[in-house]
Design an enzyme around this catalytic site. Structure first.
Site: not given
Ligand code: XUL
Ligand code: CO
Length: 439
Positions: A101, A104, A296
């Site tokens: 992200h 991050d 994921d």
């Protein structure tokens, strides 16, 4: 450059008899499975947020792990140290991709122009590391759920100003994804939903989400992003209800708004179980709609009603996942470990153990799924189960020539139909066990 994980050697494959906690028992990157090396079947990725940022804080307590990497958190020195740590970590495990992200990567400033400047600086550094190591970007995304301004969502917010802010973050995150040559761009709508319908214009919110996605596609394509956009479905948490509830809902939404050519699904195991589905179900729904993009890889705890993001340990589930992936001809994306260590597992070794567990679990899943396919009994059973549609009246149905009148006439001519053949679930489950646990 200073080594950060000094106590950890490069993790290698040692085979199933090894008891070395810092070795792979099943993940053998170059082993050929169904004509392709394991590492090509399993493009693993590290999630920047869990591995380099999250340090154990939960609603009831503070950090347990030290992720300062010898610097002061919240500084650009820390942002750079995370890059150093991340690349050393991936190299030591043989992981070829990462996901991120925007926030991050750098500490978010009050002014988005300053945040963006920091992002430019850090991604220059990441690019150097990527060229040095050959490590690549799987996907990028914008965090449009942590900052209080996104309390009512990004695309679904009631505030046009916040909507603009979301647009600005998406624009930048897309530019960064292109700069880092990311394969995909993810929308996870953590707060794209509602707490109560009493204050919600559901129709407008959904239309606005679609408008934002359309703008993202248009802009992304205009700056040379050729990869896939992904929706990552999740039914709830943090919101009571999220619009991307599950794969079927998200696919319907994409089709309704004409976004289905640019988007695929990023399926997360734990989100599937929160939606009341198996991981395999979500993968199958995506695959049969031509929208299985990326995964994921994590698992939940079925006794808990939230997203625990555990490293995958369940070989049965991983086998059924890899069965779906192999049947679909592989992923266009990869396997992002959207997983974190348990809070009491706070040491450096634990970071590596988590990935070794996850990578070995998926390697076993791949080996067993390939064995299931090579064994062929399950495929043969399914073919046989639907064989009636290949000839006679059945064929007229699948060919589309049947009419209600024809079928009714056929029914009248034959008397009571025989019962459909047995589903043989227990027999098929025995085959799966036999292949999983063959001594
Ligand atoms: C949250 C989740 C996210 C997405 C990216 O449940 O899975 O981390 O993967 O925003
Ligand atoms: Co996720």
């Amino acid at each position: 450059m200073n080594e950060i994980f000094k106590n950890i050697p490069t993790v290698r494959f040692e085979g199933k008899d090894s008891q070395n906690p810092l070795a792979f028992k099943f993940y053998d990157a170059d082993r050929i499975i169904l004509g392709k090396p394991m590492k090509e079947h399993l493009p693993f990725a590290m999630a920047w947020w869990h591995n380099l940022c999250a340090a154990g804080t939960d609603m009831f307590g503070r950090d347990t792990a030290d992720k300062s990497f010898g610097t002061e958190k919240g500084t650009m020195a820390h942002a750079r140290a995370k890059v150093d740590a991340g690349f050393e970590f991936m190299q030591k495990l043989g992981i070829e991709y990462f996901c991120f992200h925007d926030v991050d990567l750098v500490p978010e400033a009050e002014d988005i122009k300053e945040t963006n400047r920091r992002l430019d600086e850090i991604t220059d550094y990441m690019l150097e590391k990527m060229q040095e190591t050959g490590i690549k970007c799987l996907w990028g995304t914008a965090n449009m759920f942590s900052n209080p301004r996104f309390m009512n969502g990004a695309g679904s917010t009631n505030s046009p100003e916040v909507y603009c802010f979301a647009a600005a973050q998406i624009k930048k995150a897309l530019e960064l994804t292109v700069k880092l040559d990311g394969k995909g761009y993810v929308f996870w709508g953590g707060r794209e939903g509602y707490e109560t319908l009493l204050n919600t214009d559901m129709k407008l919110e959904q239309q606005n989400i679609a408008r934002l996605m359309r703008m993202a596609v248009n802009y992304g394509r205009s700056i040379g992003f050729t990869g896939d956009f992904y929706i990552e479905p999740k039914p709830k948490e943090p919101m009571k209800h999220q619009y991307d509830f599950d794969a079927a809902t998200a696919i319907g939404f994409l089709r309704q708004y004409g976004l289905d050519k640019d988007f695929k699904m990023n399926i997360e195991a734990n989100h599937a179980t929160l939606a009341g589905h198996t991981f395999q179900h979500e993968l199958r729904v995506s695959a049969i709609n031509g929208m299985l993009g990326s995964i994921d890889a994590n698992q939940g705890d079925l006794l808990l009603g939230w997203d625990t993001d555990e490293f995958p340990a369940n070989v049965y589930e991983a086998t059924l996942c890899m069965y779906e992936v192999l049947k679909a001809g592989g992923l266009t994306g990869g396997f992002n470990f959207d997983a974190k260590n348990r809070r009491p597992s706070y040491t450096t070794e634990d970071l590596f153990h988590g990935f070794i567990l996850g990578m070995d679990t998926f390697a076993l899943g791949l080996i067993k799924a390939a064995a299931l396919i090579e064994d062929g009994r399950i495929d043969a059973f399914i073919r046989e189960r639907y064989a009636g549609y290949e000839t006679g009246i059945g064929k007229t149905i699948t060919e589309g020539t049947a009419t209600l009148e024809n079928l009714a006439a056929h029914a009248e001519s034959m008397g009571a139909p025989a019962l459909p053949g047995s589903g043989r679930q227990e027999y098929l489950q025995s085959i799966l066990n036999e292949i999983l646990f063959k001594a």
